[in-house]
Scaffold this motif. Structure first.
Motif, PDB file in Angstrom:
ATOM      1  N   LEU A  33       0.846  -1.198   0.000  1.00 35.70           N
ATOM      2  CA  LEU A  33       0.000   0.000   0.000  1.00 35.70           C
ATOM      3  C   LEU A  33       0.880   1.247   0.000  1.00 35.70           C
ATOM      4  O   LEU A  33       0.633   2.204  -0.732  1.00 35.70           O
ATOM      5  CB  LEU A  33      -0.898  -0.005   1.235  1.00 35.70           C
ATOM      6  N   ASN A  37       1.501   4.362  -3.147  1.00 30.82           N
ATOM      7  CA  ASN A  37       0.790   5.569  -2.733  1.00 30.82           C
ATOM      8  C   ASN A  37       0.740   6.655  -3.798  1.00 30.82           C
ATOM      9  O   ASN A  37      -0.021   7.594  -3.683  1.00 30.82           O
ATOM     10  CB  ASN A  37       1.369   6.134  -1.434  1.00 30.82           C
ATOM     11  N   ILE A  40      -2.514   6.071  -5.341  1.00 28.94           N
ATOM     12  CA  ILE A  40      -3.603   5.986  -4.360  1.00 28.94           C
ATOM     13  C   ILE A  40      -3.776   7.341  -3.691  1.00 28.94           C
ATOM     14  O   ILE A  40      -2.811   7.955  -3.241  1.00 28.94           O
ATOM     15  CB  ILE A  40      -3.301   4.916  -3.295  1.00 28.94           C
ATOM     16  N   ILE A  42      -5.321   9.319  -0.554  1.00 25.95           N
ATOM     17  CA  ILE A  42      -5.836   9.111   0.803  1.00 25.95           C
ATOM     18  C   ILE A  42      -6.763  10.265   1.154  1.00 25.95           C
ATOM     19  O   ILE A  42      -6.384  11.434   1.056  1.00 25.95           O
ATOM     20  CB  ILE A  42      -4.697   9.013   1.820  1.00 25.95           C
ATOM     21  N   HIS A 198      -8.968   5.018   0.999  1.00 25.01           N
ATOM     22  CA  HIS A 198      -7.903   4.912   0.007  1.00 25.01           C
ATOM     23  C   HIS A 198      -8.571   4.758  -1.359  1.00 25.01           C
ATOM     24  O   HIS A 198      -9.278   3.769  -1.601  1.00 25.01           O
ATOM     25  CB  HIS A 198      -6.999   3.720   0.295  1.00 25.01           C
ATOM     26  N   TYR A 211      -9.506   1.488  -3.237  1.00 24.22           N
ATOM     27  CA  TYR A 211      -8.376   0.580  -3.367  1.00 24.22           C
ATOM     28  C   TYR A 211      -8.670  -0.713  -2.610  1.00 24.22           C
ATOM     29  O   TYR A 211      -9.106  -0.690  -1.457  1.00 24.22           O
ATOM     30  CB  TYR A 211      -7.119   1.258  -2.808  1.00 24.22           C
ATOM     31  N   ASP A 217      -9.738   0.769   4.414  1.00 23.75           N
ATOM     32  CA  ASP A 217     -10.504   1.932   4.842  1.00 23.75           C
ATOM     33  C   ASP A 217     -10.999   1.774   6.281  1.00 23.75           C
ATOM     34  O   ASP A 217     -11.250   0.659   6.743  1.00 23.75           O
ATOM     35  CB  ASP A 217     -11.716   2.160   3.930  1.00 23.75           C
TER      36      ASP A 217
END
Length: 645
Positions: A33, A37, A40, A42, A198, A211, A217
């Motif tokens: 993860l 990033n 992704i 956040i 995410h 994600y 999450d």
């Protein structure tokens, strides 16, 4: 054995490494993860802060929606800067400065571009948000105060600065946290827990869904509601009575240590520190260096306690067996000790304990203090004995209450005087002013209130606290732990009788409340200030402490009014009005209430302000004069060094 040891170690190590790699690459997606990033996004979901209620369940602090414009500098693309600035009513230079600040924080992480938009600003920006890549709306909640008092109790909400973010990884840029008051003390309970989402992005940087189907999450958890010990009606009434005055009012329920009101004056409306104007209003309050509305006098101000301290002088004298209820001292309008004379307003005559307290006789308590210290081999041992017993009332130390600010006050002992009176030269007559709450003795208003709660309980107290209940969590056990003083319980009744006599024939005989038997003590403390390096005497402070009813006390209270004069003139009436308000929930003494509400001490504070400004002006004139002399000397020096033409 040696032949198999090394291969065995190698095989075991290899198995452990393989197992760890299998766990990290196949089972645990945490590092994957982090490595992904870039693709992704956040997104945080901010919970509502916990609500705050008073002791009777009345809602004091709720929440209101707030909207921040966040920016991720790396994601900013070409945009119509003029339209963006016009929409938010900022200049192009302001836009550049804000983006530059965001880049310094992090080019890749979101930070606040503009905080706390109102509903209209939010609606206008949301309509065109899609046109401004790199910017998005983050919803948060701000405090919504249901009352206009108690600002010092609540504290306020502010943005986490860089120092806090570095210290506590929970907070990110733009996050809000509590500062001062219960908002700071109970921040962890009130803030709740942020939710994290995410979101997967494609190569065009578009969001394409959660994600790993939301595996990582978390949902936001709302903050815990808390119930305070504060009586909001009493708090509001106290602030009204202290209008145009400076000082503090603290009321405590003796049997529990629960703080019923915590008034500091002057104060401010807590709503001033909410919204876009918070920073401007805070600066204005902070820069008021004379009235100091942000300074909590009830917790931070250290004053000579004056005559209320005589209660402890009497109790320590009884404990040392140097006096009893029959002990008598003559008062000739004062007390002679060494080459000094301590004036007294009790009217003169011969005083026993009962009337010594009621009439506040300086001679009685000066003699008691001297007898106490002189009953030991020397004054140093005696003052340590006295100090130890006085400190058992929670004085001269941080009391451990649940507010983030406070002061120790000062209860002197032999070490206090070592430098001034070395090698055993200390004599009891040199420090006799301690006996009447002057000298080196200093107390905060909350310490005065706790002292009276202890006397009301006849020898014990609970640490004063402002938390009554936390939803789903017990309060700290220290607030349910009884503290016993070092004074024998059987010594309190005669002192309580003297405090009761104060309202019958003593210094507050005209301040009684029909139907409520009170015990109390007036106080007047000398007030000095340093102005331009000189010690200047100003009008005395007015002090009053009390508890009621005499039997089964429900409230102990201390009122301190700066420059108020005699204790019975300003602090006394405020005390009795507060007691009646709490016990009866109404006021019957309307004339007394009107007098207090109409009493303003602003003229006294203006006198000090004028003296202070005048002294500063004189300092400025002297500095200007010195500068002129220095400049003249420099010019003379330059002229002398010039060669003759």
């Amino acid at each position: 054995m040696r032949k198999t040891l090394l291969p065995g170690i190698i095989i075991v190590s290899a198995i452990l490494i393989i197992a760890r790699l299998f766990f990290l690459q196949i089972i645990d997606d945490g590092y994957k993860l982090k490595s992904e990033n870039i693709s992704i996004k956040i997104k945080y979901e901010y919970p509502e802060r916990g609500y705050i209620y008073d002791r009777y369940g009345k809602l004091l602090v709720a929440n209101q929606p707030s909207y921040d414009i966040m920016v991720v500098p790396r994601e900013i693309k070409k945009l119509d800067t003029l339209e963006f600035c016009r929409l938010l009513n900022i200049t192009k230079e302001d836009f550049k400065e804000r983006v530059k600040k965001a880049v310094v924080y992090s080019p890749m992480l979101p930070s606040v571009f503009m905080g706390q938009l109102n509903k209209l600003e939010y609606a206008a920006f949301q309509e065109k948000e899609r046109k401004f890549d790199g910017f998005y709306i983050q919803k948060r909640s701000l405090r919504d105060y249901q009352i206009d008092c108690g600002a010092n109790v609540f504290g306020f909400i502010t943005q986490a600065n860089e120092a806090i973010i570095k210290k506590n990884p929970y907070y990110k840029s733009g996050d809000l946290l509590g500062k001062q008051g219960v908002e700071e003390t109970y921040e962890n309970e009130l803030r709740g827990q942020k939710g994290v989402k995410h979101l997967q992005r494609d190569r065009f940087n578009r969001e394409i869904g959660p994600y790993k189907e939301g595996k990582f999450d978390t949902i936001a958890i709302q903050g815990r509601d808390i119930t305070l010990t504060i009586d909001s009606e009493l708090q509001k009434y106290g602030e009204q009575l202290m209008k145009n005055k400076r000082g503090g009012i603290i009321a405590i329920e003796p049997k529990t240590g629960e703080i019923l009101c915590l008034v500091t004056a002057p104060s401010y409306n807590p709503n001033l520190l909410v919204g876009r104007q918070r920073s401007k209003n805070f600066t204005k309050l902070y820069n008021d260096s004379l009235a100091k509305p942000l300074y909590d006098r009830s917790l931070l101000a250290e004053y000579p306690p004056g005559s209320p301290f005589k209660i402890l002088t009497a109790l320590v004298g009884l404990q040392a067996k140097v006096i009893d209820t029959a002990s008598t001292f003559g008062c000739y309008h004062g007390f002679s000790y060494g080459r000094r004379f301590m004036r007294c307003h009790c009217g003169g005559g011969h005083r026993k304990l009962h009337m010594g307290i009621a009439k506040s006789c300086n001679a009685y308590f000066g003699n008691t203090y001297l007898r106490t210290l002189n009953s030991f081999p020397n004054a140093s041992v005696g003052v340590d004995f006295w100090s130890r017993h006085v400190k058992s009332f929670g004085l001269g130390q941080f009391m451990g209450y649940d507010l983030p600010t406070g002061r120790r006050g000062n209860i002197p002992n032999s070490k206090t005087y070592e430098k001034v009176y070395p090698k055993g030269s200390l004599k009891s007559t040199m420090i006799v002013s301690n006996s009447i709450g002057q000298g080196e003795v200093l107390m905060t208003p909350i310490q005065l209130a706790n002292m009276m709660a202890t006397v009301a309980n006849r020898g014990y107290y609970y640490t004063p606290h402002i938390i009554k209940k936390i939803k789903g969590k017990p309060i700290d056990i220290k607030f349910r732990t009884k503290h016993e003083t070092t004074i024998d319980k059987n010594l309190y009744p005669p002192v309580v009788e003297g405090l009761s006599e104060v309202f019958k024939t003593g210094t507050a005989y005209f301040l009684g409340i029909d139907g409520i038997e009170m015990c109390g003590k007036t106080g007047t403390a000398e007030n000095f200030a340093k102005i331009n390096g000189k010690k200047v005497q100003l009008k005395d402070h007015s002090i009053f402490v009390a508890f009621a009813p005499k039997r089964d006390p429900k409230i102990a209270i201390a009122v301190f009014v700066e420059n108020g004069g005699f204790g019975s003139t300003v602090a006394g009436p405020i005390t009795t009005l507060m007691v009646e308000k709490y016990i009866r929930r109404k006021i019957t003494m309307k004339d007394r209430e009107t007098r207090v509400l109409n009493t303003s001490l602003q003229h006294e504070y203006n006198k000090f302000t004028k003296k202070y400004i005048d002294s500063m002006y004189k300092v400025k004139l002297r500095l200007d004069s010195i500068k002129r002399v220095i400049q003249k000397n420099k010019l003379d020096s330059i002229n002398k060094s010039k060669p003759l033409e």
